[in-house]
Design a protein around this motif. Structure first.
Motif, PDB file in Angstrom:
ATOM      1  N   THR A 107       2.556  57.812   1.696  1.00  0.00           N
ATOM      2  CA  THR A 107       3.979  57.911   2.053  1.00  0.00           C
ATOM      3  C   THR A 107       4.743  56.715   1.498  1.00  0.00           C
ATOM      4  OG1 THR A 107       3.536  56.808   4.173  1.00  0.00           O
ATOM      5  CG2 THR A 107       3.524  59.217   4.164  1.00  0.00           C
ATOM      6  N   PRO A 108       5.070  56.720   0.211  1.00  0.00           N
ATOM      7  CA  PRO A 108       5.769  55.575  -0.385  1.00  0.00           C
ATOM      8  C   PRO A 108       7.089  55.239   0.294  1.00  0.00           C
ATOM      9  CG  PRO A 108       4.929  57.049  -2.086  1.00  0.00           C
ATOM     10  CD  PRO A 108       4.725  57.752  -0.790  1.00  0.00           C
ATOM     11  N   ALA A 109       7.657  56.190   1.029  1.00  0.00           N
ATOM     12  CA  ALA A 109       8.939  55.935   1.682  1.00  0.00           C
ATOM     13  C   ALA A 109       8.846  54.812   2.710  1.00  0.00           C
ATOM     14  CB  ALA A 109       9.444  57.212   2.360  1.00  0.00           C
ATOM     15  N   VAL A 110       7.659  54.579   3.266  1.00  0.00           N
ATOM     16  CA  VAL A 110       7.534  53.524   4.281  1.00  0.00           C
ATOM     17  C   VAL A 110       6.984  52.227   3.690  1.00  0.00           C
ATOM     18  CG1 VAL A 110       7.208  55.231   6.098  1.00  0.00           C
ATOM     19  CG2 VAL A 110       5.206  54.181   5.045  1.00  0.00           C
ATOM     20  N   PRO A 135       5.070  60.044   7.396  1.00  0.00           N
ATOM     21  CA  PRO A 135       5.495  58.653   7.180  1.00  0.00           C
ATOM     22  C   PRO A 135       5.522  57.841   8.476  1.00  0.00           C
ATOM     23  CG  PRO A 135       6.914  60.159   5.968  1.00  0.00           C
ATOM     24  CD  PRO A 135       6.064  61.000   6.863  1.00  0.00           C
ATOM     25  N   ALA A 157       0.506  53.248   2.658  1.00  0.00           N
ATOM     26  CA  ALA A 157       1.860  53.704   2.365  1.00  0.00           C
ATOM     27  C   ALA A 157       2.000  54.101   0.901  1.00  0.00           C
ATOM     28  CB  ALA A 157       2.859  52.603   2.719  1.00  0.00           C
ATOM     29  N   TRP A 158       1.462  53.295   0.021  1.00  0.00           N
ATOM     30  CA  TRP A 158       1.542  53.584  -1.420  1.00  0.00           C
ATOM     31  C   TRP A 158       0.834  54.894  -1.747  1.00  0.00           C
ATOM     32  CZ3 TRP A 158       4.031  51.414  -5.503  1.00  0.00           C
ATOM     33  CH2 TRP A 158       3.609  51.802  -6.789  1.00  0.00           C
ATOM     34  N   THR A 164      15.831  50.616   6.195  1.00  0.00           N
ATOM     35  CA  THR A 164      15.481  51.541   5.121  1.00  0.00           C
ATOM     36  C   THR A 164      15.742  52.985   5.536  1.00  0.00           C
ATOM     37  OG1 THR A 164      13.769  50.027   4.316  1.00  0.00           O
ATOM     38  CG2 THR A 164      13.601  52.329   3.626  1.00  0.00           C
ATOM     39  N   LEU A 165      15.360  53.336   6.742  1.00  0.00           N
ATOM     40  CA  LEU A 165      15.571  54.699   7.231  1.00  0.00           C
ATOM     41  C   LEU A 165      17.063  55.035   7.356  1.00  0.00           C
ATOM     42  CD1 LEU A 165      12.828  54.795  10.015  1.00  0.00           C
ATOM     43  CD2 LEU A 165      12.793  56.063   7.865  1.00  0.00           C
ATOM     44  N   ALA A 196      18.759  55.585   4.054  1.00  0.00           N
ATOM     45  CA  ALA A 196      18.373  56.834   3.375  1.00  0.00           C
ATOM     46  C   ALA A 196      19.010  58.073   3.999  1.00  0.00           C
ATOM     47  CB  ALA A 196      16.861  56.980   3.413  1.00  0.00           C
ATOM     48  N   ARG A 197      19.686  57.911   5.147  1.00  0.00           N
ATOM     49  CA  ARG A 197      20.256  59.077   5.828  1.00  0.00           C
ATOM     50  C   ARG A 197      21.509  59.581   5.129  1.00  0.00           C
ATOM     51  NH1 ARG A 197      18.168  60.318  10.629  1.00  0.00           N
ATOM     52  NH2 ARG A 197      20.043  61.433  11.192  1.00  0.00           N
TER      53      ARG A 197
END
Length: 305
Positions: free
Chosen positions: A244-247, A176, A240-241, A300-301, A304-305
C-alpha cells in the motif's frame, strides 16, 4: 490594612476544577492526545465521503473518556510502584486522593459507554478498550507486571483505537489502514512497552513486577527495544512499499524514529546512574515518533481527499 479572612476550605468550583486538572495530569496528557490522534486517523482512513463532524465528535469524546479511564485507573493501581520510582504524578505525590481518582475512573467508563452508544458500531470497540485497560492494571491478569502480556495488551489498545475511529466513520479498516494501524500498534507493543520501563526498573522489581528490565536487567531490555525498533522501522516502510504505497509517508517517520530510539537506547547504557529524565530519553523518542507518524499520515489522507 486589616487582615482579610480566608475561607477554611476552597470553593466547590475550585475544588472540582483542581480535581479535574489533577486527574488529567495523572492520565498523562501526551498519552491522551496520542490516543485521540490514533482514533481520528482511523476515522479519516475509513471515511468514504465527507466526514460527519457531529458523529466524529461524539465518537472522539467517547474514546477520550475510555483512554482517560485506562490511564487514570493505571495511576490508581500503580501508586506503590510510582512512589518507589520517585514519580511526580499527582496520586504518587499525594495531591490527588485515591478516592477521588477512583470516582473519576468510574465516571469516565460510564461516559465512554454512554457516548459510544450514540454512535452505531462503536460501543463494542469501546467495551473492548475498557476491558484491555482494566486487564493492563488490575488482577488477575495485571498485564503491566510482565513484559509479554504487557506488549499484547498495549498492541490491543493501539489497534482498537484505529478500529474504533474507523467504526465511527461507518466502515472498517481497509488494506492501507490495516498496514498503518498494524505498524503503529507494533510500534507501541515492541518499542513503547519496553522503553517505558527503563526509568522504573528498580521500583518495579521492589514491587514484584516481572518485566524484562526488572528481572533480566537494563542491558537485556535495551537489546530487546533495539530489536523491536529495527523490526518496525524497517518492516513498516517495506510493507507499505510492497502492498500500500499510499501509506508510505506515514511509515517513513517510523524508520527515522527507530534510528533515534536505537541511539537513545545505546546512550542509556552510559546514563543509567544519572537522572530519571535521562533514562526516559528512549521513551521520549518513541512518543515523538508516534506523534509525527500519525500527524503525517493524517495530513496525507486529508490532502488526498
Amino acid at each position: 490594612m486589616p487582615d482579610v479572612p480566608r475561607s477554611a476550605k476552597p470553593s466547590s468550583t475550585y475544588d472540582t476544577v483542581r480535581t479535574a486538572r489533577l486527574c488529567w495530569t495523572e492520565a498523562r496528557p501526551a498519552v491522551q492526545i496520542a490516543f485521540l490522534l490514533r482514533f481520528v486517523t482511523g476515522a479519516v482512513f475509513a471515511a468514504r465521503d465527507d466526514i460527519d463532524l457531529l458523529r466524529l465528535l461524539a465518537g472522539a469524546s467517547a474514546w477520550s473518556c475510555a483512554s482517560l479511564f485506562a490511564y487514570l485507573f493505571n495511576g490508581v493501581m500503580d501508586v506503590e510502584e510510582d512512589r518507589r520510582n520517585g514519580s511526580d504524578r499527582p496520586i504518587a505525590r499525594g495531591d490527588l486522593s485515591l478516592r477521588r481518582a477512583s470516582a473519576i475512573v468510574l465516571a469516565a467508563a460510564v461516559f465512554a459507554l454512554g457516548l459510544s452508544a450514540a454512535v452505531p458500531g462503536l460501543v463494542g470497540w469501546v467495551f473492548v478498550f475498557l476491558a484491555l485497560g482494566w486487564a493492563y492494571s488490575a488482577p488477575p491478569l495485571a498485564a503491566k507486571r510482565a513484559s509479554l502480556p504487557c506488549a499484547l495488551v498495549v498492541f490491543g489498545l493501539g489497534w482498537t483505537s484505529y478500529a474504533g475511529g474507523a467504526a465511527t466513520a461507518g466502515n472498517g479498516l481497509d488494506a492501507p489502514a490495516l498496514v498503518f494501524a498494524g505498524a503503529m500498534a507494533l510500534w507501541m507493543a515492541l518499542v513503547g512497552a519496553v522503553v517505558k520501563d527503563f526509568s522504573d526498573a528498580e521500583g518495579d522489581a521492589q514491587a514484584g513486577r516481572r518485566t524484562l528490565a526488572a528481572t533480566r536487567g537494563p542491558l537485556v531490555a535495551r537489546r530487546l527495544a533495539v530489536a523491536g525498533a529495527a523490526v518496525v522501522g524497517l518492516g513498516a516502510p517495506a510493507a507499505a512499499w510492497t502492498w500500500t504505497p499510499a501509506v508510505l509517508p506515514g511509515t517513513v517517520p517510523l524508520a527515522l524514529g527507530a534510528g533515534w530510539v536505537i541511539v537513545r537506547c545505546l546512550r542509556t547504557g552510559h546514563t543509567e546512574h544519572h537522572t530519571r529524565y535521562a533514562r526516559r530519553g528512549a521513551y521520549r523518542a518513541f512518543m515523538v515518533t508516534q506523534y509525527v507518524a500519525n500527524v503525517v499520515m493524517l495530513v496525507t489522507l486529508l490532502a488526498a481527499r
